[in-house]
Design an enzyme around this catalytic site. Sequence first.
Site, mmCIF file in Angstrom:
data_model
loop_
_atom_site.group_PDB
_atom_site.id
_atom_site.type_symbol
_atom_site.label_atom_id
_atom_site.label_comp_id
_atom_site.label_asym_id
_atom_site.label_seq_id
_atom_site.Cartn_x
_atom_site.Cartn_y
_atom_site.Cartn_z
ATOM 1 N N GLU A 90 0.821 -1.209 0.000
ATOM 2 C CA GLU A 90 0.000 0.000 0.000
ATOM 3 C C GLU A 90 0.860 1.266 0.000
ATOM 4 O OE1 GLU A 90 -4.212 1.276 2.044
ATOM 5 O OE2 GLU A 90 -2.890 -0.064 3.143
ATOM 6 N N ASP A 91 1.961 1.245 0.763
ATOM 7 C CA ASP A 91 2.690 2.493 1.014
ATOM 8 C C ASP A 91 4.052 2.609 0.352
ATOM 9 O OD1 ASP A 91 0.559 3.022 2.630
ATOM 10 O OD2 ASP A 91 1.569 2.533 4.504
#
Length: 377
Positions: A90-91
């Site tokens: 996600e990051d």
Amino acid sequence: MTAATHPATVDLSALPPYALALKERINYLPEAQVTRVMRAFQIGAQAHAGQERKSGEPYITHPVAVASILAELGLDAETIIAAILHDTLEDTELSREALAGEFGEVVAELVDGVTKLDKMRFGTRQEADAESFRKMLLAMARDIRVILIKLADRLHNMRTLGAKDQGSRRRIARETLEIFAPIAQRLGMNKFKAELQDLGFHALYPDRYRVISERIRAALGNRREAMGKIEAALTARLQADHLPALVVGRIKSPWSIYSKMRGEHKSFAQLMDVYGFRVVVDSAMSCYMALGMVHALYKPVDKRFKDFIAIPKANGYQSLHTVLLGPFGAPIEVQIRTAEMDSVAESGVAAHWAYKTESGPANSAQARAREWLSSLV
């Protein structure tokens, strides 16, 4: 990022203290697995380089803390690796392909599962009640280890909630009490559930938490002597019959008292007017022997006996519960179980995934718990 560009060995001298602490925690895994976990740390640290938490610490300290929480439960290497990498998809720039190539499909699947859960924004929950939301969470996690990582993630976020602003603290605390603590409870993970509730209560209602905690402390102070006497009497009785046992006093948590005061319309005094003890023995047979001994010591209360050993709860929980009339007029709640049952009661489903050096046949309670899990999902 391919496996070929990285040496498989890990330079320990270059590891920060929190990574070394994790390495200590996972010493129950074979050496090759420990090396894989440390390799995951290097890749995670590289992927999250330059990112910080609200507290100003490097971001990687959070996934490492999540992995450490799961290591305390003795979980398998795949779960620990996925915990370290749970925010990478996600990051960071790290791709699912790179993850699968380096650590295998199981790890990629777990990280993917956690990422999908995170994408479910909790803000829209007004339309759905907490119950259906919990069902959806469980249904989305094909592998229950995804939920274990998510619970450990939430637990660490709750432990470090102080860095957030008040609005976020309250929102996260409410979500924890309504969604995550009940999931931990449903999975039989009493230790997780209790800490999530405690931290959630403290963040959401700081004044009520403080008042109830102070009153518990005061009540215990007045009753320490009585508790000591009951504990000594129970221990002496079991010893007289040559039954090795550990007797420990149990204390109700601020959250359980608060919810019972609200739910059962009872006063604080009524709820505190109960002594709780746990008796841990070496075998199921000894549980029943201990039951006979404590019933001979104090008179049991009618209709208050439950046998969760012969008929375990759906999540694998086993224990004998009985209520006795104590010497001080207050009821005494006693739970009798073996050390293994105690570990299942504390860790719930996580106990069934705990890393086993000898993967012997799962006992019937574990088999039932797995069956129950698949029906839940």
